[in-house]
Write a protein that holds these residues in place. Structure first.
Motif, mmCIF file in Angstrom:
data_model
loop_
_atom_site.group_PDB
_atom_site.id
_atom_site.type_symbol
_atom_site.label_atom_id
_atom_site.label_comp_id
_atom_site.label_asym_id
_atom_site.label_seq_id
_atom_site.Cartn_x
_atom_site.Cartn_y
_atom_site.Cartn_z
ATOM 1 N N MET A 256 49.859 41.109 43.046
ATOM 2 C CA MET A 256 49.983 42.216 42.092
ATOM 3 C C MET A 256 50.233 43.503 42.855
ATOM 4 O O MET A 256 49.428 43.907 43.705
ATOM 5 C CB MET A 256 48.697 42.322 41.258
ATOM 6 N N SER A 257 51.366 44.166 42.587
ATOM 7 C CA SER A 257 51.705 45.377 43.321
ATOM 8 C C SER A 257 51.089 46.622 42.701
ATOM 9 O O SER A 257 50.844 47.612 43.394
ATOM 10 C CB SER A 257 53.225 45.540 43.387
ATOM 11 N N ALA A 258 50.845 46.630 41.404
ATOM 12 C CA ALA A 258 50.240 47.789 40.751
ATOM 13 C C ALA A 258 48.778 47.924 41.147
ATOM 14 O O ALA A 258 48.087 46.930 41.398
ATOM 15 C CB ALA A 258 50.366 47.656 39.236
ATOM 16 N N GLN A 259 48.319 49.160 41.198
ATOM 17 C CA GLN A 259 46.933 49.449 41.539
ATOM 18 C C GLN A 259 46.275 50.258 40.430
ATOM 19 O O GLN A 259 46.956 50.898 39.625
ATOM 20 C CB GLN A 259 46.866 50.228 42.857
ATOM 21 N N LEU A 260 44.962 50.240 40.408
ATOM 22 C CA LEU A 260 44.217 51.059 39.465
ATOM 23 C C LEU A 260 44.072 52.472 40.005
ATOM 24 O O LEU A 260 43.896 52.672 41.211
ATOM 25 C CB LEU A 260 42.831 50.467 39.215
ATOM 26 N N ALA A 261 44.140 53.440 39.131
ATOM 27 C CA ALA A 261 43.888 54.833 39.477
ATOM 28 C C ALA A 261 42.947 55.414 38.430
ATOM 29 O O ALA A 261 42.863 54.901 37.305
ATOM 30 C CB ALA A 261 45.193 55.633 39.529
ATOM 31 N N ALA B 294 34.413 52.006 43.526
ATOM 32 C CA ALA B 294 35.054 50.713 43.279
ATOM 33 C C ALA B 294 36.331 50.550 44.102
ATOM 34 O O ALA B 294 37.047 49.563 43.947
ATOM 35 C CB ALA B 294 35.380 50.570 41.793
ATOM 36 N N GLY B 295 36.613 51.536 44.958
ATOM 37 C CA GLY B 295 37.776 51.420 45.832
ATOM 38 C C GLY B 295 39.023 52.124 45.360
ATOM 39 O O GLY B 295 40.080 51.997 45.984
#
Length: 298
Positions: A1-6, A25-26
Motif C-alpha cells: 500500500m503506497s498511501a499513508q495516513l495523515a 501511532a507513527g
C-alpha cells in the motif's frame, strides 16, 4: 500500500490531544488551517511540532478566522464593509503566511489554497484569482517562506470549476518548469466514489494528479463520521470481511489509485490503532474496488 495516513485537524475537538495520538501511532504529516478549531488549531500544534522535527505540516490560505478579521482590517489587509469570510488577495495571503509560520513555529511544508471556488460561479474570475494566488505563493516559495503549495477543494474539481491539468498548466505559466505546485486535496471516500471509479478507468482527477506527479491528500475518508453508522455487515464483507467498519471505509480511500495520504481526524490512540490496522491489511485490488463501485454506484 503506497498511501499513508495523515492527521487532519478539521473536526478535532482537542487538536493537541488528537495530534499527539496520531504522532504516537507513527503519523508523520499533519494538515491544518488557520480557521480550524475557531482559529486555534495552528497554535495548538506548535508543541508537537517543536518536539517532533520529523513531522511535516501543511496549512491553508483562504478562509479568514473570526479571530483574525479585526486585526487584518485594522492593519489595512482587509477592507471594511466587505464580507471577508474568504479572501485570496495577495496582501492577505502574505499576511496570513506570516501568522501561520509564527503560530506553527516553523515554515509550513505545504500551503493549500483553501476552496478557491468558494463564493464564485464565474470561471474567468476564478482563473484570475488563482493566477494571482499562484504568483504570490510562487514568490513565497522562492523566498523560503513555504516549502510548496497546492489546492484543497471540496467541489471545485467535481463541479468542473477547474481541473488538475489546468492547475498544473497555470503553475507552469506562473512559475516555469521548476514551479512549486506540489499537491491537491479533495474528498475520496465511499460517499465520493465517482473519483475512484474514474481512476480505475485511468481518467479523472486522481489519474491526472498521478500523471502530473502531484501528491493527493484524500480528505473526509469517513465522511465526517457519517460513514461509520452506514457500514452494514454486508458492505464490510464486500470490502474486506475481516476488517472493522472503520477499517473497511478507510481501505477504500487508502486503496484508490493515485492517493498519497489519507487525512484522518481520529481523536484517541485506540482510533489510530484501528486505522493503522487498515494500513496493515494492504491495498484492495482493483477488482474489489470495482465491486464496491458496482454495489454502491457513484
Amino acid at each position: 500500500m503506497s498511501a499513508q495516513l495523515a492527521a487532519g485537524t478539521y473536526r478535532c475537538r482537542d487538536v493537541s490531544k488528537s495530534v499527539a495520538a496520531a504522532v504516537g501511532a507513527g503519523v508523520t504529516w499533519i494538515d491544518t488551517a488557520p480557521n480550524y478549531d475557531s482559529g486555534a488549531a495552528e497554535a495548538a500544534l506548535r508543541q508537537v511540532l517543536d518536539t517532533c522535527p520529523q513531522v511535516r505540516v501543511s496549512t491553508k490560505v483562504g478562509f479568514v478566522p473570526d479571530s483574525d478579521r479585526r486585526v487584518a482590517r485594522d492593519e489595512g489587509i482587509l477592507r471594511y464593509g466587505h464580507a471577508q469570510g474568504h479572501c485570496l488577495t495577495r496582501p492577505y495571503i502574505s499576511w496570513q503566511l506570516t501568522r501561520s509560520s509564527v503560530r506553527l513555529g516553523r515554515i509550513p511544508d505545504l500551503v493549500f489554497v483553501h476552496n478557491p471556488e468558494h463564493g464564485r460561479t464565474n470561471r474567468t474570475d476564478l482563473s484570475r484569482t488563482l493566477t494571482e494566488t499562484f504568483e504570490e505563493l510562487e514568490g513565497a516559495a522562492d523566498a523560503g517562506r513555504i516549502g510548496g503549495y497546492g489546492v484543497a477543494t471540496w467541489a471545485g474539481l467535481s463541479s468542473g470549476m477547474f481541473t488538475v491539468p489546468g492547475l498544473t498548466e497555470l503553475a507552469e505559466t506562473v512559475g516555469g518548469p521548476h514551479h512549486h505546485f506540489r499537491a491537491v486535496q479533495f474528498p475520496v471516500s465511499l460517499l465520493h466514489l465517482a473519483v475512484v471509479a474514474d481512476a480505475l478507468d485511468g481518467h479523472g482527477a486522481l489519474a491526472e494528479a498521478q500523471e502530473a506527479g502531484l501528491e493527493v491528500f484524500a480528505s473526509a475518508p469517513l465522511g465526517g463520521g457519517e460513514l461509520l453508522g452506514a457500514m452494514t455487515e454486508e458492505l464490510v464483507r464486500v470490502i474486506d470481511s475481516e476488517a472493522s467498519p472503520a477499517q473497511a471505509a478507510l481501505l477504500v480511500a487508502l486503496s484508490a489509485p493515485g492517493v498519497s495520504r489519507v487525512l484522518l481526524s481520529a481523536s484517541t490512540p485506540a482510533h489510530w490503532a484501528d486505522a493503522r490496522g487498515a494500513l496493515a491489511r494492504g491495498s484492495l485490488p482493483p477488482d474489489r474496488l470495482r465491486k464496491v463501485v458496482d454495489v454502491l454506484g457513484t
